[in-house]
Design a protein around this motif. Structure first.
Motif, PDB file in Angstrom:
ATOM      1  N   GLU A 181       6.347  -7.178  10.737  1.00 29.58           N
ATOM      2  CA  GLU A 181       7.329  -7.964   9.860  1.00 29.58           C
ATOM      3  C   GLU A 181       6.986  -7.750   8.400  1.00 29.58           C
ATOM      4  OE1 GLU A 181       6.764 -11.837  10.954  1.00 29.58           O
ATOM      5  OE2 GLU A 181       8.020 -11.826  12.416  1.00 29.58           O
ATOM      6  N   TYR A 182       5.932  -7.496   7.985  1.00 27.43           N
ATOM      7  CA  TYR A 182       5.361  -7.257   6.575  1.00 27.43           C
ATOM      8  C   TYR A 182       6.152  -5.996   6.147  1.00 27.43           C
ATOM      9  CZ  TYR A 182       2.769  -6.320   2.430  1.00 27.43           C
ATOM     10  OH  TYR A 182       2.244  -5.786   1.258  1.00 27.43           O
ATOM     11  N   TRP A 183       5.847  -4.831   6.960  1.00 28.27           N
ATOM     12  CA  TRP A 183       6.317  -3.469   6.475  1.00 28.27           C
ATOM     13  C   TRP A 183       7.910  -3.318   6.621  1.00 28.27           C
ATOM     14  CZ3 TRP A 183       3.504  -0.918   3.506  1.00 28.27           C
ATOM     15  CH2 TRP A 183       2.175  -0.926   3.431  1.00 28.27           C
ATOM     16  N   MET A 184       8.603  -4.236   7.460  1.00 31.64           N
ATOM     17  CA  MET A 184       9.876  -3.989   7.779  1.00 31.64           C
ATOM     18  C   MET A 184      10.428  -4.912   6.503  1.00 31.64           C
ATOM     19  SD  MET A 184      10.233  -4.587  11.968  1.00 31.64           S
ATOM     20  CE  MET A 184      12.109  -4.777  11.734  1.00 31.64           C
ATOM     21  N   ASP A 185       9.862  -5.662   6.215  1.00 31.96           N
ATOM     22  CA  ASP A 185      10.307  -6.688   4.996  1.00 31.96           C
ATOM     23  C   ASP A 185      10.382  -5.833   3.664  1.00 31.96           C
ATOM     24  OD1 ASP A 185      11.200  -9.092   3.950  1.00 31.96           O
ATOM     25  OD2 ASP A 185       9.540  -9.052   2.911  1.00 31.96           O
ATOM     26  N   LYS A 186       9.392  -4.885   3.850  1.00 28.47           N
ATOM     27  CA  LYS A 186       8.951  -4.193   2.648  1.00 28.47           C
ATOM     28  C   LYS A 186      10.394  -3.101   2.221  1.00 28.47           C
ATOM     29  CE  LYS A 186       5.304  -5.403   0.257  1.00 28.47           C
ATOM     30  NZ  LYS A 186       5.210  -5.782  -1.128  1.00 28.47           N
ATOM     31  N   VAL A 187      10.851  -2.499   3.436  1.00 29.81           N
ATOM     32  CA  VAL A 187      11.771  -1.367   3.492  1.00 29.81           C
ATOM     33  C   VAL A 187      13.215  -2.397   3.689  1.00 29.81           C
ATOM     34  CG1 VAL A 187      10.271   0.257   4.451  1.00 29.81           C
ATOM     35  CG2 VAL A 187      11.551  -1.160   5.898  1.00 29.81           C
ATOM     36  N   GLY A 188      13.170  -3.470   3.834  1.00 30.04           N
ATOM     37  CA  GLY A 188      14.489  -4.306   3.822  1.00 30.04           C
ATOM     38  C   GLY A 188      14.884  -4.195   5.106  1.00 30.04           C
ATOM     39  N   LEU A 189      14.372  -4.070   6.268  1.00 27.02           N
ATOM     40  CA  LEU A 189      14.732  -4.387   7.505  1.00 27.02           C
ATOM     41  C   LEU A 189      14.288  -5.435   8.231  1.00 27.02           C
ATOM     42  CD1 LEU A 189      14.062  -0.855   9.081  1.00 27.02           C
ATOM     43  CD2 LEU A 189      16.206  -1.883   8.449  1.00 27.02           C
ATOM     44  N   ASP A 190      15.032  -6.651   8.711  1.00 24.88           N
ATOM     45  CA  ASP A 190      14.784  -7.769   9.063  1.00 24.88           C
ATOM     46  C   ASP A 190      15.415  -7.712  10.722  1.00 24.88           C
ATOM     47  OD1 ASP A 190      13.650  -9.072   6.793  1.00 24.88           O
ATOM     48  OD2 ASP A 190      15.385  -8.523   5.984  1.00 24.88           O
ATOM     49  N   LEU A 191      14.602  -8.108  11.679  1.00 24.74           N
ATOM     50  CA  LEU A 191      15.069  -8.052  12.895  1.00 24.74           C
ATOM     51  C   LEU A 191      14.705  -9.499  13.456  1.00 24.74           C
ATOM     52  CD1 LEU A 191      14.059  -4.405  14.178  1.00 24.74           C
ATOM     53  CD2 LEU A 191      16.250  -5.249  13.296  1.00 24.74           C
ATOM     54  N   GLY A 192      14.527 -10.401  12.978  1.00 21.30           N
ATOM     55  CA  GLY A 192      14.162 -11.725  13.391  1.00 21.30           C
ATOM     56  C   GLY A 192      15.570 -12.164  14.156  1.00 21.30           C
ATOM     57  N   ASN A 193      15.414 -13.132  15.134  1.00 26.13           N
ATOM     58  CA  ASN A 193      16.719 -13.415  15.856  1.00 26.13           C
ATOM     59  C   ASN A 193      17.225 -14.305  15.138  1.00 26.13           C
ATOM     60  OD1 ASN A 193      15.907 -12.100  18.456  1.00 26.13           O
ATOM     61  ND2 ASN A 193      14.071 -13.650  18.216  1.00 26.13           N
ATOM     62  N   VAL A 194      16.904 -15.291  14.219  1.00 27.45           N
ATOM     63  CA  VAL A 194      17.920 -16.030  13.428  1.00 27.45           C
ATOM     64  C   VAL A 194      17.806 -16.080  12.124  1.00 27.45           C
ATOM     65  CG1 VAL A 194      18.318 -18.773  13.338  1.00 27.45           C
ATOM     66  CG2 VAL A 194      17.538 -17.991  15.487  1.00 27.45           C
ATOM     67  N   TYR A 195      18.638 -16.145  11.218  1.00 29.00           N
ATOM     68  CA  TYR A 195      18.738 -16.137   9.643  1.00 29.00           C
ATOM     69  C   TYR A 195      19.229 -17.484   9.211  1.00 29.00           C
ATOM     70  CZ  TYR A 195      23.599 -14.902   9.731  1.00 29.00           C
ATOM     71  OH  TYR A 195      24.662 -14.941   9.758  1.00 29.00           O
ATOM     72  N   CYS A 196      18.533 -17.618   8.143  1.00 26.02           N
ATOM     73  CA  CYS A 196      19.026 -19.066   7.322  1.00 26.02           C
ATOM     74  C   CYS A 196      19.234 -18.680   5.975  1.00 26.02           C
ATOM     75  CB  CYS A 196      17.907 -20.137   7.079  1.00 26.02           C
ATOM     76  SG  CYS A 196      18.311 -21.495   6.441  1.00 26.02           S
ATOM     77  N   VAL A 197      20.416 -18.807   5.122  1.00 27.08           N
ATOM     78  CA  VAL A 197      20.669 -18.440   3.919  1.00 27.08           C
ATOM     79  C   VAL A 197      20.959 -19.621   3.095  1.00 27.08           C
ATOM     80  CG1 VAL A 197      22.393 -17.298   2.175  1.00 27.08           C
ATOM     81  CG2 VAL A 197      21.749 -16.473   4.676  1.00 27.08           C
ATOM     82  N   LEU A 198      20.371 -20.072   2.233  1.00 30.38           N
ATOM     83  CA  LEU A 198      20.482 -21.027   1.004  1.00 30.38           C
ATOM     84  C   LEU A 198      21.088 -20.667  -0.206  1.00 30.38           C
ATOM     85  CD1 LEU A 198      20.164 -24.242   0.334  1.00 30.38           C
ATOM     86  CD2 LEU A 198      18.047 -23.556  -0.244  1.00 30.38           C
ATOM     87  N   ALA A 199      22.155 -21.276  -0.790  1.00 30.54           N
ATOM     88  CA  ALA A 199      22.824 -20.758  -1.874  1.00 30.54           C
ATOM     89  C   ALA A 199      23.024 -22.035  -2.806  1.00 30.54           C
ATOM     90  CB  ALA A 199      24.110 -19.892  -1.627  1.00 30.54           C
ATOM     91  N   LYS A 200      23.263 -21.886  -3.947  1.00 27.63           N
ATOM     92  CA  LYS A 200      23.884 -22.727  -4.838  1.00 27.63           C
ATOM     93  C   LYS A 200      24.985 -22.705  -5.644  1.00 27.63           C
ATOM     94  CE  LYS A 200      21.569 -23.769  -8.806  1.00 27.63           C
ATOM     95  NZ  LYS A 200      20.320 -24.315  -9.860  1.00 27.63           N
ATOM     96  N   LYS A 201      25.864 -23.672  -5.595  1.00 26.65           N
ATOM     97  CA  LYS A 201      27.160 -23.390  -6.487  1.00 26.65           C
ATOM     98  C   LYS A 201      26.977 -23.187  -7.912  1.00 26.65           C
ATOM     99  CE  LYS A 201      31.769 -25.173  -6.712  1.00 26.65           C
ATOM    100  NZ  LYS A 201      32.915 -26.235  -6.247  1.00 26.65           N
ATOM    101  N   LYS A 202      27.366 -22.358  -8.594  1.00 30.16           N
ATOM    102  CA  LYS A 202      26.903 -22.094  -9.872  1.00 30.16           C
ATOM    103  C   LYS A 202      28.434 -22.680 -10.762  1.00 30.16           C
ATOM    104  CE  LYS A 202      26.125 -17.643 -10.028  1.00 30.16           C
ATOM    105  NZ  LYS A 202      25.846 -16.221 -10.502  1.00 30.16           N
ATOM    106  N   VAL A 203      28.133 -22.968 -11.997  1.00 29.19           N
ATOM    107  CA  VAL A 203      29.154 -23.504 -12.687  1.00 29.19           C
ATOM    108  C   VAL A 203      29.507 -22.410 -13.903  1.00 29.19           C
ATOM    109  CG1 VAL A 203      29.886 -25.583 -14.275  1.00 29.19           C
ATOM    110  CG2 VAL A 203      28.429 -25.836 -12.423  1.00 29.19           C
ATOM    111  N   GLY A 204      30.574 -22.055 -14.024  1.00 28.25           N
ATOM    112  CA  GLY A 204      30.863 -21.083 -15.132  1.00 28.25           C
ATOM    113  C   GLY A 204      30.623 -21.803 -16.427  1.00 28.25           C
TER     114      GLY A 204
END
Length: 264
Positions: free
Chosen positions: A202-225
């Motif tokens: 997992e460590y080396w795959m994360d280093k090269v930008g490969l993620d093969l985990g079964n579930v992902y989670c994305v957290l984002a914030k609404k920016k104000v212009g």
């Protein structure tokens, strides 16, 4: 199997050993991502399981919405439940502090349309949390080829990179993208400890930008212009020229050049 919405299928799938393994991974990702999210109102769109995925979130009031009221819902939860089509959400603009979407984008025909609706609902600096199955995850590939292949193949499985692109287009700040641990077999979450080989992989795959985990989670914030103050974005008229601190007409410039050339 009937052609049920994907989230309705998940409510049954998560009660099986294979599904429970994925559910516990997802709950852990959600808890870690919502740890520093605050506000008054949180809306969870879609009920994928009986458990409260936002139990440890610090938002004051939580509202759940789905196509139908779950069978085992308590009277207290029923008072906070809104029966609605996920394609047409009945919430006011700028009224929600946080939106949680567990596999919601995988259950609708037009995920980007749903994101635009949620964007209108969120207050400035509000948060959106999206979970989904990684199409390249080992267990997800097995499910798409196994007994549940009909439901998984009908689901609109979206890569996390596509979700991030959509949020960037809408002007969101991506705060966190996380994946579950690598696993190709059903595991007992209470006693499971990933091997050193998997942790190193997992460590080396994360280093090269490969993620093969079964579930992902994305957290984002609404920016104000930030607004542009009136008067700062000015330009001189195209027929004017600046010279020695004063504005002169172009005709004067041509006359002065003509005099200089005659003197030469």
């Amino acid at each position: 199997m009937r052609n049920l919405p994907f989230q309705t299928f998940l409510s049954h799938f998560y009660q099986t050993p294979k599904g429970l393994s994925l559910l516990n991974d997802e709950k852990l990702l959600i808890e870690r991502s919502l740890d520093k999210v605050f506000g008054y109102y949180l809306v969870q769109m879609g009920m994928t399981c009986e458990a409260d995925l936002t139990q440890k979130c610090r938002v004051s009031h939580k509202v759940f919405t789905d196509l139908a009221l779950p069978k085992n819902v308590s009277p207290e939860q029923a008072q906070e439940f809104v029966v609605a089509d996920l394609n047409y959400l009945p919430f006011k603009d700028d009224s929600i502090d946080a939106a949680v979407m567990p596999h919601t984008l995988e259950s609708v025909s037009d995920p980007y349309h749903l994101l635009r609706q949620v964007d209108k609902m969120l207050v400035p600096e509000g948060h959106i949390l999206i979970t989904g199955f990684n199409p390249f995850g080992c267990q997800i590939i097995r499910q798409k080829m196994g007994e549940n292949r009909q439901s998984f193949n009908r689901a609109n499985l979206v890569k996390e990179s596509r979700v991030v692109d959509w949020l960037n287009v809408l002007g969101y700040e991506i705060q966190k993208v996380s994946f579950s641990t690598l696993s190709c077999a059903t595991k007992d979450v209470e006693t499971y400890q990933p091997s050193r080989f998997l942790l190193s992989l997992e460590y080396w795959m994360d280093k090269v930008g490969l993620d093969l985990g079964n579930v992902y989670c994305v957290l984002a914030k609404k920016k104000v212009g930030s607004p542009t103050p009136v008067g700062l974005n000015w330009r001189l008229a195209p027929w004017q020229t600046v010279k020695k601190g004063r504005v002169i007409a172009n005709s004067e410039v041509h006359q002065s050049r003509a005099v200089d050339s005659s003197n030469k």
